[in-house]
Motif scaffolding. Structure first.
Motif, PDB file in Angstrom:
ATOM      1  N   SER A  19      -6.353  -7.519  -5.685  1.00 35.93           N
ATOM      2  CA  SER A  19      -6.376  -6.115  -6.096  1.00 35.93           C
ATOM      3  C   SER A  19      -7.523  -5.306  -5.500  1.00 35.93           C
ATOM      4  O   SER A  19      -7.567  -4.089  -5.667  1.00 35.93           O
ATOM      5  CB  SER A  19      -6.420  -6.022  -7.631  1.00 35.93           C
ATOM      6  OG  SER A  19      -7.484  -6.791  -8.146  1.00 35.93           O
ATOM      7  N   ASP A  20      -8.444  -5.950  -4.786  1.00 36.39           N
ATOM      8  CA  ASP A  20      -9.521  -5.206  -4.133  1.00 36.39           C
ATOM      9  C   ASP A  20      -9.155  -4.716  -2.741  1.00 36.39           C
ATOM     10  O   ASP A  20      -9.970  -4.061  -2.079  1.00 36.39           O
ATOM     11  CB  ASP A  20     -10.781  -6.076  -4.039  1.00 36.39           C
ATOM     12  CG  ASP A  20     -11.489  -6.215  -5.382  1.00 36.39           C
ATOM     13  OD1 ASP A  20     -11.349  -5.302  -6.218  1.00 36.39           O
ATOM     14  OD2 ASP A  20     -12.158  -7.239  -5.601  1.00 36.39           O
ATOM     15  N   VAL A  21      -7.935  -5.033  -2.270  1.00 37.48           N
ATOM     16  CA  VAL A  21      -7.482  -4.583  -0.957  1.00 37.48           C
ATOM     17  C   VAL A  21      -6.094  -3.961  -1.075  1.00 37.48           C
ATOM     18  O   VAL A  21      -5.463  -4.012  -2.128  1.00 37.48           O
ATOM     19  CB  VAL A  21      -7.474  -5.747   0.073  1.00 37.48           C
ATOM     20  CG1 VAL A  21      -8.881  -6.277   0.291  1.00 37.48           C
ATOM     21  CG2 VAL A  21      -6.538  -6.862  -0.375  1.00 37.48           C
ATOM     22  N   ALA A  22      -5.619  -3.396   0.021  1.00 38.82           N
ATOM     23  CA  ALA A  22      -4.350  -2.674   0.013  1.00 38.82           C
ATOM     24  C   ALA A  22      -3.169  -3.605   0.264  1.00 38.82           C
ATOM     25  O   ALA A  22      -3.195  -4.437   1.176  1.00 38.82           O
ATOM     26  CB  ALA A  22      -4.364  -1.574   1.072  1.00 38.82           C
ATOM     27  N   ALA A  23      -2.113  -3.434  -0.524  1.00 45.10           N
ATOM     28  CA  ALA A  23      -0.851  -4.129  -0.261  1.00 45.10           C
ATOM     29  C   ALA A  23      -0.179  -3.537   0.968  1.00 45.10           C
ATOM     30  O   ALA A  23       0.359  -4.259   1.813  1.00 45.10           O
ATOM     31  CB  ALA A  23       0.075  -4.011  -1.471  1.00 45.10           C
ATOM     32  N   HIS A  24      -0.220  -2.219   1.073  1.00 42.19           N
ATOM     33  CA  HIS A  24       0.331  -1.541   2.253  1.00 42.19           C
ATOM     34  C   HIS A  24      -0.234  -0.126   2.301  1.00 42.19           C
ATOM     35  O   HIS A  24      -0.884   0.347   1.365  1.00 42.19           O
ATOM     36  CB  HIS A  24       1.870  -1.519   2.232  1.00 42.19           C
ATOM     37  CG  HIS A  24       2.456  -0.766   1.068  1.00 42.19           C
ATOM     38  ND1 HIS A  24       2.664   0.586   1.098  1.00 42.19           N
ATOM     39  CD2 HIS A  24       2.880  -1.190  -0.148  1.00 42.19           C
ATOM     40  CE1 HIS A  24       3.198   0.972  -0.045  1.00 42.19           C
ATOM     41  NE2 HIS A  24       3.333  -0.082  -0.824  1.00 42.19           N
ATOM     42  N   TYR A  25       0.026   0.529   3.426  1.00 44.53           N
ATOM     43  CA  TYR A  25      -0.474   1.890   3.639  1.00 44.53           C
ATOM     44  C   TYR A  25       0.670   2.891   3.784  1.00 44.53           C
ATOM     45  O   TYR A  25       0.509   3.950   4.360  1.00 44.53           O
ATOM     46  CB  TYR A  25      -1.375   1.929   4.871  1.00 44.53           C
ATOM     47  CG  TYR A  25      -2.597   1.046   4.732  1.00 44.53           C
ATOM     48  CD1 TYR A  25      -3.756   1.502   4.097  1.00 44.53           C
ATOM     49  CD2 TYR A  25      -2.586  -0.253   5.224  1.00 44.53           C
ATOM     50  CE1 TYR A  25      -4.871   0.688   3.962  1.00 44.53           C
ATOM     51  CE2 TYR A  25      -3.698  -1.082   5.092  1.00 44.53           C
ATOM     52  CZ  TYR A  25      -4.828  -0.604   4.457  1.00 44.53           C
ATOM     53  OH  TYR A  25      -5.933  -1.425   4.322  1.00 44.53           O
ATOM     54  N   GLY A  26       1.848   2.510   3.253  1.00 44.34           N
ATOM     55  CA  GLY A  26       2.949   3.453   3.218  1.00 44.34           C
ATOM     56  C   GLY A  26       4.174   3.073   4.013  1.00 44.34           C
ATOM     57  O   GLY A  26       5.242   3.656   3.817  1.00 44.34           O
ATOM     58  N   ASP A  27       4.074   2.096   4.926  1.00 43.44           N
ATOM     59  CA  ASP A  27       5.225   1.718   5.744  1.00 43.44           C
ATOM     60  C   ASP A  27       5.148   0.230   6.057  1.00 43.44           C
ATOM     61  O   ASP A  27       4.620  -0.186   7.085  1.00 43.44           O
ATOM     62  CB  ASP A  27       5.257   2.539   7.036  1.00 43.44           C
ATOM     63  CG  ASP A  27       6.606   2.431   7.760  1.00 43.44           C
ATOM     64  OD1 ASP A  27       7.304   1.423   7.555  1.00 43.44           O
ATOM     65  OD2 ASP A  27       6.937   3.357   8.520  1.00 43.44           O
ATOM     66  N   LEU A  28       5.674  -0.591   5.154  1.00 44.74           N
ATOM     67  CA  LEU A  28       5.542  -2.039   5.235  1.00 44.74           C
ATOM     68  C   LEU A  28       6.052  -2.605   6.555  1.00 44.74           C
ATOM     69  O   LEU A  28       5.361  -3.388   7.220  1.00 44.74           O
ATOM     70  CB  LEU A  28       6.295  -2.688   4.070  1.00 44.74           C
ATOM     71  CG  LEU A  28       6.462  -4.216   4.127  1.00 44.74           C
ATOM     72  CD1 LEU A  28       5.110  -4.908   4.099  1.00 44.74           C
ATOM     73  CD2 LEU A  28       7.340  -4.691   2.973  1.00 44.74           C
ATOM     74  N   PHE A  29       7.250  -2.224   6.966  1.00 49.46           N
ATOM     75  CA  PHE A  29       7.831  -2.835   8.160  1.00 49.46           C
ATOM     76  C   PHE A  29       7.145  -2.368   9.437  1.00 49.46           C
ATOM     77  O   PHE A  29       6.958  -3.141  10.380  1.00 49.46           O
ATOM     78  CB  PHE A  29       9.336  -2.563   8.217  1.00 49.46           C
ATOM     79  CG  PHE A  29      10.105  -3.278   7.130  1.00 49.46           C
ATOM     80  CD1 PHE A  29       9.673  -4.501   6.645  1.00 49.46           C
ATOM     81  CD2 PHE A  29      11.250  -2.713   6.599  1.00 49.46           C
ATOM     82  CE1 PHE A  29      10.375  -5.160   5.640  1.00 49.46           C
ATOM     83  CE2 PHE A  29      11.964  -3.365   5.594  1.00 49.46           C
ATOM     84  CZ  PHE A  29      11.531  -4.587   5.113  1.00 49.46           C
TER      85      PHE A  29
END
Length: 312
Positions: A19-29
């Motif tokens: 949870s201290d980092v990003a899962a994604h920045y808006g466009d996974l693929f």
């Protein structure tokens, strides 16, 4: 320690323990494709870093853990495991020696227990063990590097991929993750860590007896499998979801992700006796399995390299 890269527009926070980092920045693929092409890096600064310094560091860690480290060259990355007396995996380290110190990064939340154990094992040797907070892990699709944590913000204007993209490629590459594809009973043969993190011809270390026995006799109790999941289902099976064969629970899901080419995929650990071509249900989702660890992994059975997907 919360990453400053989570302040980017569009950044979505990952779930614990990430949870201290990003899962994604808006466009996974798009992030996955950029990562595959070598055009992006992944913020993995939630990983904890241990520094081991001192003239005896390589031989000392070689004697304590599963990988051959006494001849490790500066700049060469490798992996090693801390096992208990029964050969069960306690910690997984990804490490490099810079010529003066070993720098090892480990799963979030595991650094203190590992550092405490290592510190107790120093005795009179010329070794110092420190859990540091001034270094952060960044990764490409197939390589890690360490940067000063204070410099993370300098990547705000550079191409980034989120952890979901990294995890999808990790699953595709059949690489286990401690705490996801492992539990308190895991031994290295079950998840394919032989070779990558375990050297079979080095000297004694804690847990070696189990490694040698399974290597000589085969038949680890469980085996890692790669799953192609039914793409018509909207949800992914969560970590820990049961894997079912013929109405019986035979294992659990470790990690699942959506891959930009393969669709929904997962890694699971199942009983050795499950037929290698058996259709499965993973968290209620139909799944076809690919062998990662053969049922009889040991001296006379090796993992076919063609069965290990590599990040392209």
């Amino acid at each position: 320690m919360r990453s400053p890269l989570l302040d980017l527009p569009g950044a979505v926070q990952a779930d614990a323990p990430d949870s201290d980092v990003a899962a994604h920045y808006g466009d996974l693929f798009a992030e996955q494709r950029a990562l595959v092409k070598g055009e992006a890096v992944v913020d993995r600064s939630n990983r904890e870093v241990i520094r081991i310094s001192g003239a005896d560091r390589l031989k000392w860690l070689n004697d304590l853990t599963s990988q051959k480290l006494d001849s490790l060259r500066p700049g060469e990355w490798t992996q090693t495991l801390d096992l208990d007396l029964q050969g069960r995996v306690q910690h997984h380290m990804t490490l490099v020696d810079d010529g003066e110190s070993i720098l090892a990064h480990v799963e979030p939340g595991t650094g203190k227990s590992l550092a405490d154990y290592l510190d107790r094992m120093r005795f009179m040797l010329r070794v110092e063990v420190t859990l540091v907070d001034d270094l952060a892990v960044l990764s490409t699709a197939g390589e890690d590097f360490l940067v000063p944590r204070a410099e993370l913000a300098e990547h705000l204007g550079k191409p980034l991929a989120g952890l979901w993209a990294y995890e999808a490629l990790r699953i595709e590459a059949h690489r286990p993750r401690l705490g996801f594809e492992t539990d308190h009973k895991t031994i290295p043969h079950e998840v394919g860590w032989i070779g990558a993190a375990v050297h079979l011809s080095k000297g004694c270390y804690r847990g070696q007896e189990t490694v040698a026995r399974v290597h000589n006799l085969g038949h680890p109790p469980r085996r890692l499998v790669f799953l192609h999941l039914d793409g018509s289902v909207d949800t992914l099976p969560p970590h820990g979801a049961p894997v079912i064969f013929e109405s019986q629970e035979v294992g659990v899901v470790g990690s699942a992700a959506r891959h930009h080419e393969l669709g929904p995929i997962a890694l699971a650990v199942i009983k050795r006796t499950v037929p290698v071509d058996a259709p499965l249900l993973a968290g209620g989702v139909a799944a076809a399995q690919e062998v990662v660890v053969p049922p009889d992994a040991g001296r006379n059975v090796s993992i076919d390299p063609s069965l290990r997907r590599r990040i392209r």
